[in-house]
Design a protein around this motif. Structure first.
Motif, PDB file in Angstrom:
ATOM      1  N   GLN A  63       0.839  -1.254  -0.150  1.00 47.18           N
ATOM      2  CA  GLN A  63      -0.002   0.028  -0.048  1.00 47.18           C
ATOM      3  C   GLN A  63       0.900   1.385  -0.229  1.00 47.18           C
ATOM      4  O   GLN A  63       0.356   2.470  -0.614  1.00 47.18           O
ATOM      5  CB  GLN A  63      -0.805   0.003   1.180  1.00 47.18           C
ATOM      6  N   ARG A  64       2.129   1.302   0.787  1.00 48.54           N
ATOM      7  CA  ARG A  64       2.877   2.442   0.842  1.00 48.54           C
ATOM      8  C   ARG A  64       3.387   2.526  -0.668  1.00 48.54           C
ATOM      9  O   ARG A  64       3.508   3.675  -1.199  1.00 48.54           O
ATOM     10  CB  ARG A  64       3.919   2.221   1.807  1.00 48.54           C
ATOM     11  N   GLU A  65       3.654   1.492  -1.181  1.00 53.10           N
ATOM     12  CA  GLU A  65       4.436   1.568  -2.770  1.00 53.10           C
ATOM     13  C   GLU A  65       3.372   2.284  -3.429  1.00 53.10           C
ATOM     14  O   GLU A  65       3.705   3.050  -4.536  1.00 53.10           O
ATOM     15  CB  GLU A  65       4.871   0.155  -3.192  1.00 53.10           C
ATOM     16  N   VAL A  66       2.194   1.653  -3.427  1.00 51.19           N
ATOM     17  CA  VAL A  66       1.037   2.135  -4.151  1.00 51.19           C
ATOM     18  C   VAL A  66       1.096   3.560  -4.057  1.00 51.19           C
ATOM     19  O   VAL A  66       0.670   4.533  -4.954  1.00 51.19           O
ATOM     20  CB  VAL A  66      -0.361   1.525  -4.244  1.00 51.19           C
ATOM     21  N   THR A  67       0.955   4.055  -2.791  1.00 50.45           N
ATOM     22  CA  THR A  67       0.840   5.476  -2.435  1.00 50.45           C
ATOM     23  C   THR A  67       1.920   6.315  -3.007  1.00 50.45           C
ATOM     24  O   THR A  67       1.598   7.514  -3.363  1.00 50.45           O
ATOM     25  CB  THR A  67       0.548   5.590  -0.972  1.00 50.45           C
ATOM     26  N   ALA A  72       4.026   9.997  -6.843  1.00 49.47           N
ATOM     27  CA  ALA A  72       5.119  10.391  -8.015  1.00 49.47           C
ATOM     28  C   ALA A  72       4.300  10.799  -9.322  1.00 49.47           C
ATOM     29  O   ALA A  72       4.331  11.981  -9.859  1.00 49.47           O
ATOM     30  CB  ALA A  72       5.885   9.466  -8.388  1.00 49.47           C
ATOM     31  N   SER A  73       3.265  10.355  -9.466  1.00 48.67           N
ATOM     32  CA  SER A  73       2.240  10.403 -10.841  1.00 48.67           C
ATOM     33  C   SER A  73       1.537  11.979 -10.302  1.00 48.67           C
ATOM     34  O   SER A  73       1.588  12.685 -11.208  1.00 48.67           O
ATOM     35  CB  SER A  73       1.153   9.139 -10.567  1.00 48.67           C
ATOM     36  N   ALA A  74       1.211  12.235  -9.260  1.00 47.22           N
ATOM     37  CA  ALA A  74       0.587  13.597  -8.967  1.00 47.22           C
ATOM     38  C   ALA A  74       1.608  14.583  -9.125  1.00 47.22           C
ATOM     39  O   ALA A  74       1.165  15.628  -9.666  1.00 47.22           O
ATOM     40  CB  ALA A  74       0.100  13.424  -7.473  1.00 47.22           C
ATOM     41  N   GLN A  80       3.741  18.865 -14.993  1.00 48.28           N
ATOM     42  CA  GLN A  80       3.280  18.926 -16.631  1.00 48.28           C
ATOM     43  C   GLN A  80       2.281  19.840 -16.699  1.00 48.28           C
ATOM     44  O   GLN A  80       2.368  20.789 -17.474  1.00 48.28           O
ATOM     45  CB  GLN A  80       2.549  17.533 -16.968  1.00 48.28           C
ATOM     46  N   SER A  81       1.424  20.190 -15.567  1.00 50.15           N
ATOM     47  CA  SER A  81       0.692  21.456 -15.566  1.00 50.15           C
ATOM     48  C   SER A  81       1.483  22.766 -15.523  1.00 50.15           C
ATOM     49  O   SER A  81       1.005  23.718 -16.151  1.00 50.15           O
ATOM     50  CB  SER A  81      -0.390  21.174 -14.330  1.00 50.15           C
TER      51      SER A  81
END
Length: 335
Positions: A63-67, A72-74, A80-81
């Motif tokens: 779950q931590r890795e997913v978070t 990182a994606s955010a 990008q924005s």
């Protein structure tokens, strides 16, 4: 839990041996067996709890890795924005057309509200003169004269807007690109001009003369004296002009000017005519130096300063170039 199991196992083994020897009853043996089985069950329960805890830990790590991946994606989306925002700001800035330098607008090729399309070759919107107090004159010097023009030479010119005023400049560049107009080859000699009063405007036509040589304290005669031929001498017609003039004394300087029409040869021998003792034309051979198209330098010859030279004849009727064949009639020459 493992220690309790080992202790219970030792006690159970001891009770079994004592029971076989008849040292204890069956109840004590069964009690030791029950204690051992209870410790085994507790050990297995502890192992199950440990496995469950490990599963929970791995799940928490996942779950931590997913978070972290979501974070990182955010962050990438934020960057990008921000890049899109900066590009939008650049595009917005490009909608404003700004002058690259301070100056005076000489010409405007677009009107307010007109669409300006961006392309590989940007259109010319305005023609801006950065400093009108410092200007240059682009001249067309004939290929026969360009060899005498040098950087640093003085130049004078006039413009139609101020015909009675002479402007001064200096040659700062001689461009080597030839210009061919109707098979006439010319070269551009750039003249730097100071324009503090802003009298000169861009695009004016100038008549330029470049000083290519100078002589100080020389003897000079008018060029008309070099062209004069007395009547009936070598079949030449009469020359229509004043009878004679004196060699100038008030202006001791001779200058050679290149303005596309000057005499390109200097140092040749020429024949001029002076009034003799009987007031008849007498030839004198002189050697001519530089010329400014009005006067020519005399470098050698039997001619003195102030001596009269002939440039034309006057007829008996008082008209130049009349029917008289005598170089001097009753009126004679004017001095």
């Amino acid at each position: 839990a493992k220690v309790a199991v080992l202790d219970a196992q030792i006690k159970l083994t001891s009770r079994i041996n004592l029971f076989k020897e008849g040292g204890i009853s069956a109840e004590e043996r069964d009690s030791a067996q029950a204690t051992y089985d209870s410790n085994i069950a507790a050990l297995e329960a502890a192992r199950a709890q440990e496995q469950a805890a490990q599963f929970s830990l791995r799940a928490a790590q996942a779950q931590r890795e997913v978070t972290q991946a979501q974070m990182a994606s955010a962050e990438a989306q934020v960057r990008q924005s921000e890049a899109a925002l900066r590009q939008s700001q650049v595009d917005l800035d490009h909608t404003f057309i700004r002058a690259p330098v301070d100056g005076t607008v000489v010409s405007r090729n677009v009107d307010v509200g007109q669409t300006v399309a961006a392309s590989l070759s940007a259109p010319t919107l305005f023609l801006i003169a950065q400093d009108l107090t410092k200007m240059q004159v682009d001249t067309n010097v004939d290929e026969a004269d360009i060899g005498r023009v040098r950087v640093g030479q003085d130049a004078v010119f006039i413009v139609d807007a101020f015909p009675d005023e002479t402007f001064k400049g200096k040659v700062v560049q001689i461009r080597q690109a030839a210009m061919n107009v109707q098979n006439v080859i010319t070269y551009d000699a750039v003249i730097a001009v100071s324009n503090p009063d802003l009298k000169l405007f861009p695009g004016m036509t100038a008549n330029v003369k470049i000083l290519v040589d100078r002589r100080e304290n020389v003897l000079k005669i008018p060029n008309a004296a070099l062209r004069f031929r007395p009547p009936d001498v070598n079949g030449q017609p009469k020359q229509a002009a004043d009878a004679s003039v004196r060699t100038p004394q008030g202006s001791p300087t001779g200058e050679r000017i290149s303005d596309l029409r000057g005499d390109r040869k200097a140092g040749g021998e020429r024949t001029i005519w002076v009034p003799g003792v009987d007031r008849k034309p007498r030839p004198i051979t002189v050697k001519v130096g530089i010329t400014d198209e009005s006067f020519s330098e005399i470098t050698d010859g039997n001619l003195d300063m102030g001596q009269e030279v002939m440039i034309g004849v006057v007829s008996n009727e008082g008209q130049t170039g009349g029917g008289s064949t005598q170089p001097f009639g009753p009126r004679g020459p004017r001095f």
